[in-house]
Design a protein around this motif. Structure first.
Motif, PDB file in Angstrom:
ATOM      1  N   MET A 104      22.788  35.139  88.000  1.00  0.00           N
ATOM      2  CA  MET A 104      23.665  34.791  86.881  1.00  0.00           C
ATOM      3  C   MET A 104      23.904  35.986  85.960  1.00  0.00           C
ATOM      4  O   MET A 104      24.810  35.973  85.139  1.00  0.00           O
ATOM      5  CB  MET A 104      23.074  33.618  86.081  1.00  0.00           C
ATOM      6  CG  MET A 104      23.164  32.293  86.806  1.00  0.00           C
ATOM      7  SD  MET A 104      24.854  31.816  87.224  1.00  0.00           S
ATOM      8  CE  MET A 104      25.451  31.310  85.636  1.00  0.00           C
ATOM      9  N   SER A 108      27.285  36.657  83.906  1.00  0.00           N
ATOM     10  CA  SER A 108      27.339  36.804  82.449  1.00  0.00           C
ATOM     11  C   SER A 108      27.912  38.158  82.044  1.00  0.00           C
ATOM     12  O   SER A 108      28.610  38.256  81.036  1.00  0.00           O
ATOM     13  CB  SER A 108      25.953  36.586  81.835  1.00  0.00           C
ATOM     14  OG  SER A 108      25.041  37.545  82.313  1.00  0.00           O
ATOM     15  N   THR A 109      27.659  39.209  82.819  1.00  0.00           N
ATOM     16  CA  THR A 109      28.242  40.522  82.538  1.00  0.00           C
ATOM     17  C   THR A 109      29.756  40.480  82.702  1.00  0.00           C
ATOM     18  O   THR A 109      30.496  41.026  81.875  1.00  0.00           O
ATOM     19  CB  THR A 109      27.646  41.596  83.478  1.00  0.00           C
ATOM     20  OG1 THR A 109      26.241  41.626  83.308  1.00  0.00           O
ATOM     21  CG2 THR A 109      28.231  42.963  83.190  1.00  0.00           C
ATOM     22  N   ALA A 112      31.159  38.370  79.763  1.00  0.00           N
ATOM     23  CA  ALA A 112      31.058  39.110  78.497  1.00  0.00           C
ATOM     24  C   ALA A 112      32.071  40.247  78.446  1.00  0.00           C
ATOM     25  O   ALA A 112      32.737  40.454  77.421  1.00  0.00           O
ATOM     26  CB  ALA A 112      29.640  39.647  78.321  1.00  0.00           C
TER      27      ALA A 112
END
Length: 166
Positions: A104, A108-109, A112
């Motif tokens: 994950m 998430s990178t 973001a």
């Protein structure tokens, strides 16, 4: 006669600023349209010349910032995808499952990066809209306006004179 001439110069300067919205009509419209009006009228007054240079410099700056943000965001997203390795690509090829279950951090990178760069690009668009309208109003009122965040690719006469004096 002088008053009519000044009003004409104010209207031309206002038109230069408003023509930057030409980007919504066709690609590079924010450059081509104001540059044409500025080139035809820049010798008529320093007022028109300065407003034209300001508008063009601001449009070049905003475009440059947008391109840099898009490359940063895209680079982070692509780099994250590549760093996921063969297992990520295999999961994406099979389609059924969410490919980021195993890591994950990659997901998430990507999110973001997209949110941060996308928000920054959106904010630049708002700044462009607000500042262009403000500059057009100032030009119509016969006042000078300096756009924020502007790199002066085309220097003004007063800036050239300061450099020559040093």
């Amino acid at each position: 006669m002088e008053s009519t001439n000044q009003n004409n110069h104010h209207n031309i300067a206002t038109g230069i600023h408003l023509l930057t919205f030409g980007k919504w009509l066709f690609p590079l419209g924010n450059f081509i349209l104001p540059i044409l009006l500025w080139m035809v009228n820049s010798k008529k007054s320093d007022f028109i010349d300065r407003h034209g240079k300001q508008a063009i410099n601001f449009q070049i700056s905003v475009t440059l910032y947008t391109i840099v943000l898009a490359f940063i965001g895209g680079g982070v997203i692509i780099g994250s995808m590549i760093s996921g390795g063969p297992s990520l690509w295999e999961a994406m090829d099979h389609g059924g499952d969410f490919p980021f279950w195993n890591d994950m951090g990659i997901f998430s990178t990507i999110i973001a990066s997209g949110v941060i760069c996308g928000t920054a690009i959106f904010a630049l668009g708002i700044i462009d809209l607000v500042c262009t309208i403000k500059a057009a109003i100032k030009a119509h009122d016969g006042e000078m306006y300096d756009y924020p965040l502007t790199i002066n690719f085309i220097p003004h006469h007063d800036e050239v004179e300061v450099v020559k004096e040093k």
